[in-house]
Design a protein around this motif. Sequence first.
Motif, PDB file in Angstrom:
ATOM      1  N   LEU A  39       0.827  -1.202   0.000  1.00  9.63           N
ATOM      2  CA  LEU A  39       0.000   0.000   0.000  1.00  9.63           C
ATOM      3  C   LEU A  39       0.860   1.251   0.000  1.00  9.63           C
ATOM      4  O   LEU A  39       0.509   2.268  -0.625  1.00  9.63           O
ATOM      5  CB  LEU A  39      -0.935  -0.016   1.208  1.00  9.63           C
ATOM      6  N   TRP A  40       1.981   1.210   0.686  1.00 12.69           N
ATOM      7  CA  TRP A  40       2.880   2.375   0.683  1.00 12.69           C
ATOM      8  C   TRP A  40       3.467   2.596  -0.706  1.00 12.69           C
ATOM      9  O   TRP A  40       3.653   3.738  -1.135  1.00 12.69           O
ATOM     10  CB  TRP A  40       3.987   2.161   1.708  1.00 12.69           C
ATOM     11  N   GLU A  41       3.752   1.506  -1.412  1.00 14.58           N
ATOM     12  CA  GLU A  41       4.273   1.655  -2.776  1.00 14.58           C
ATOM     13  C   GLU A  41       3.271   2.341  -3.679  1.00 14.58           C
ATOM     14  O   GLU A  41       3.652   3.076  -4.601  1.00 14.58           O
ATOM     15  CB  GLU A  41       4.652   0.280  -3.324  1.00 14.58           C
ATOM     16  N   PHE A  42       1.970   2.143  -3.433  1.00 12.30           N
ATOM     17  CA  PHE A  42       0.951   2.837  -4.228  1.00 12.30           C
ATOM     18  C   PHE A  42       1.074   4.347  -4.098  1.00 12.30           C
ATOM     19  O   PHE A  42       0.734   5.090  -5.026  1.00 12.30           O
ATOM     20  CB  PHE A  42      -0.455   2.397  -3.804  1.00 12.30           C
ATOM     21  N   THR A  43       1.557   4.824  -2.953  1.00 14.33           N
ATOM     22  CA  THR A  43       1.717   6.268  -2.750  1.00 14.33           C
ATOM     23  C   THR A  43       3.054   6.782  -3.264  1.00 14.33           C
ATOM     24  O   THR A  43       3.205   7.984  -3.478  1.00 14.33           O
ATOM     25  CB  THR A  43       1.591   6.621  -1.259  1.00 14.33           C
ATOM     26  N   GLN A  44       4.020   5.888  -3.446  1.00 19.20           N
ATOM     27  CA  GLN A  44       5.360   6.310  -3.862  1.00 19.20           C
ATOM     28  C   GLN A  44       5.581   6.195  -5.367  1.00 19.20           C
ATOM     29  O   GLN A  44       6.254   7.020  -5.965  1.00 19.20           O
ATOM     30  CB  GLN A  44       6.422   5.465  -3.133  1.00 19.20           C
ATOM     31  N   VAL A  45       5.028   5.152  -5.983  1.00 18.79           N
ATOM     32  CA  VAL A  45       5.162   4.901  -7.431  1.00 18.79           C
ATOM     33  C   VAL A  45       6.633   4.995  -7.836  1.00 18.79           C
ATOM     34  O   VAL A  45       7.033   5.843  -8.641  1.00 18.79           O
ATOM     35  CB  VAL A  45       4.294   5.883  -8.260  1.00 18.79           C
ATOM     36  N   LEU A  80       4.005  -5.126  -9.226  1.00 26.54           N
ATOM     37  CA  LEU A  80       4.357  -6.143  -8.234  1.00 26.54           C
ATOM     38  C   LEU A  80       3.576  -5.936  -6.939  1.00 26.54           C
ATOM     39  O   LEU A  80       3.141  -6.898  -6.307  1.00 26.54           O
ATOM     40  CB  LEU A  80       5.857  -6.095  -7.957  1.00 26.54           C
ATOM     41  N   ALA A  81       3.399  -4.671  -6.550  1.00 21.75           N
ATOM     42  CA  ALA A  81       2.645  -4.383  -5.339  1.00 21.75           C
ATOM     43  C   ALA A  81       1.195  -4.846  -5.468  1.00 21.75           C
ATOM     44  O   ALA A  81       0.620  -5.411  -4.529  1.00 21.75           O
ATOM     45  CB  ALA A  81       2.702  -2.887  -5.025  1.00 21.75           C
ATOM     46  N   VAL A  82       0.600  -4.618  -6.626  1.00 23.20           N
ATOM     47  CA  VAL A  82      -0.779  -5.058  -6.854  1.00 23.20           C
ATOM     48  C   VAL A  82      -0.876  -6.572  -6.785  1.00 23.20           C
ATOM     49  O   VAL A  82      -1.765  -7.143  -6.122  1.00 23.20           O
ATOM     50  CB  VAL A  82      -1.276  -4.548  -8.230  1.00 23.20           C
ATOM     51  N   ILE A  83       0.061  -7.274  -7.443  1.00 27.40           N
ATOM     52  CA  ILE A  83       0.010  -8.736  -7.488  1.00 27.40           C
ATOM     53  C   ILE A  83       0.170  -9.331  -6.091  1.00 27.40           C
ATOM     54  O   ILE A  83      -0.608 -10.196  -5.672  1.00 27.40           O
ATOM     55  CB  ILE A  83       1.097  -9.275  -8.439  1.00 27.40           C
ATOM     56  N   PHE A  84       1.171  -8.874  -5.352  1.00 26.24           N
ATOM     57  CA  PHE A  84       1.449  -9.486  -4.050  1.00 26.24           C
ATOM     58  C   PHE A  84       0.428  -9.076  -2.997  1.00 26.24           C
ATOM     59  O   PHE A  84       0.098  -9.874  -2.116  1.00 26.24           O
ATOM     60  CB  PHE A  84       2.872  -9.132  -3.596  1.00 26.24           C
TER      61      PHE A  84
END
Length: 743
Positions: A407-413, A421-425
Amino acid sequence: MRSFLRAPLAVLAMLGMTASPVAAEKMLLSNSLNLCQQDSSLQASLFNVVYTPGNNSASVTMVATSSVQGKVKFDVEASAYGYTFLRQTLDPCDLGLAGLCPMVADKLSFGFNLPVSKSASDNIPGIAYQVPDLDATVRVRVNLTGTGETIACVEADISNGKTVNLLGVKWATAVIAGLALVSSAIINGLGHSNTAAHVAANSLALFGYFQSQAIVGLTGVRLPPIVAAWTQDFQWSMGIIRVGFMQTIFTWYQRATGGTPSTLFDSLTTVSVEVQKRSLQVARAGLDLAKRSVAMMPKSALTLFKRGNITTGSGSYVVFGIQRVAFKAGIESTNLFLTGLVFFWLFGLFTAGAVVAFKGLLELLGKRGLIKADRFEDFRNGWITVLKGILFRVCLIGFPQMVILCLWEFTQVDSPAEVLLAVIFFFGTLFTLCWGASKVIRLARRSIAMHRNPAYILYSDPQALNKWGFLYVQFRASAYYFIIPVLFYTLIKGMFIALAQRSGVTQAISLIIIEAGFLIAGSVLRPWMDKSTNSINIAISVVNFINAIFLFIFTNVIDVPLLVVGVVGVVLFVLNAVMSLVLILMVIFSTALSLIRKNPDARYQFMSDDRASFMKSQSQLNATTELDALAATARGDKLGYKAAFDNESLESSDIRKNNEASGSYSISATESQNSFYPGAQPHAPVPLFPAQRGASPLRESVVNPQASGVSLAQQRTHTASPASGHRSQHNASPWQRGAGYDH
């Protein structure tokens, strides 16, 4: 400028309350000079000071820009844990430092050694060099001599090199938690299922507690230095582990997939990085100036600003929350997601490899006659199912880590590929655990419908137990559903940590509500398997709730004295250190006893849900009670048959049960038994009553219904009589004990 530096350096020793246990020489140091006033006329992008009392000198390296012109005085204020113990006004003209009397506007870049007087060194308390991670600062205000106007304010955080963030603590906690999980698997393979369930429950509780400590450090709340250092010891449980060559690979991967890696560590020679130590509102003191100069930032600085770093007007950076943890771990913030993701993947891969290697080793030893043929028999026959269950357990352990980092990666891109990868995992892990939880609920409900006890299918079917048991063995049979609240609790908690990084107050208040709700649910329902396991998990929930309250105090929105905030930080460290030690010793003790005892199951009382009667355990194979004999017949243990309640057999059993209830047909006991266990051979029923008690017509009809000519449907009709119904209300059947039917 030298007089400006000399003032705080002369009192550096008085504030120090931070020292490293491995430091051979006493020292006080600071790595950043932070703004404490908007539009400050003195801005330092690099500030490094090391004071050594052995030679009474301070080594200073500084890059700064001064817009101050004229005569000035410095008001120096030193404090520790929010308590101000020194206030002093210094005149640079009295100190005889050229260039500062009067001060001129210029850009300064220099390094020098500044002598510190013997009298100032003698005033430093000895504890200043011993207490780890002390919250100590020196604040200097630059005032015009003529008007007294404050035109600049800077602040230096002081350390002495001592910290509780130790590599030994990280390794010790990781090894103990890992060995406990491995030991539970070995004990279960040896056939001591009751002991294995207890060891697994305790080890999962310990691992979850370590993750909760790490999550405290991941919040965007201002943390006292000792709390930030303590929580850093447990970031390994979230996959935040620095390996040098892996960081190089992650940086290359990000560039190759269209991302722009941050270069914060490459810039440490020219800029300072302030680890957020005050409230975020104070840390934003230079943010307005930074916003006005965003268009003039270099590309790397602009990238960091957009990704959540606060860039001060002087060009230094403020890291907080998840980025603070990454910086302290020596990981670029743009590599943090990949670091956690890869270690989660490696954890699962190595676990699967270990299971396959163990299977091969057992087969090799078995062929050479080095182990008994029945040793680890269940594992050797159904190792694929066991492997699936272990991988599902890896998903459960890594669920908090995946929720927060993805979820944090969604804010960082960081790059399009990393977002994918974030979506898949994230959704893969979430859907896997939700599917497993729904499977457990369906099996339990089917067991209740067929046998009036959820433990029957959940524990007598080895396939269900090995594959899905990780979701419910830590709970009592009638609380099989509690895995749903646990997953929901983890998901909501992770969402607030990952998505509310810029609002520490929001995170603190939400954590108080979440932890309070979970504590109340655990205390009222007491869903875990027995009294000791309930006590452990409720105690952990209490500590987590107290930590959430402490986090709210750290935000200082209620304006408590800073001394109180500092003391609360020390209390949090002591409380959690004691709790961690107690849990570690408990897990070590219980695991060691389980491995050295010949019959470790005897150490634990039988659980009230009668799971031991359904589970295949070395200490329970010889059934002596009526319930054990009946459960053994259901498993087919006496005939060497292993029952497997797959979906087809369960569905066919449901159809037969409905047909019997509607009177569509009546089957004999032998027919029922053979149809319930496909492929089973007819055999004599197991006697439920001792022969010496004498025989009665009713008893004979129960023991041997074929000999008495009473069909199974007629027996059920007889059992359903009012008298029998009255008896069942007051004398619960052994099949109902612990399943909630006796309340």
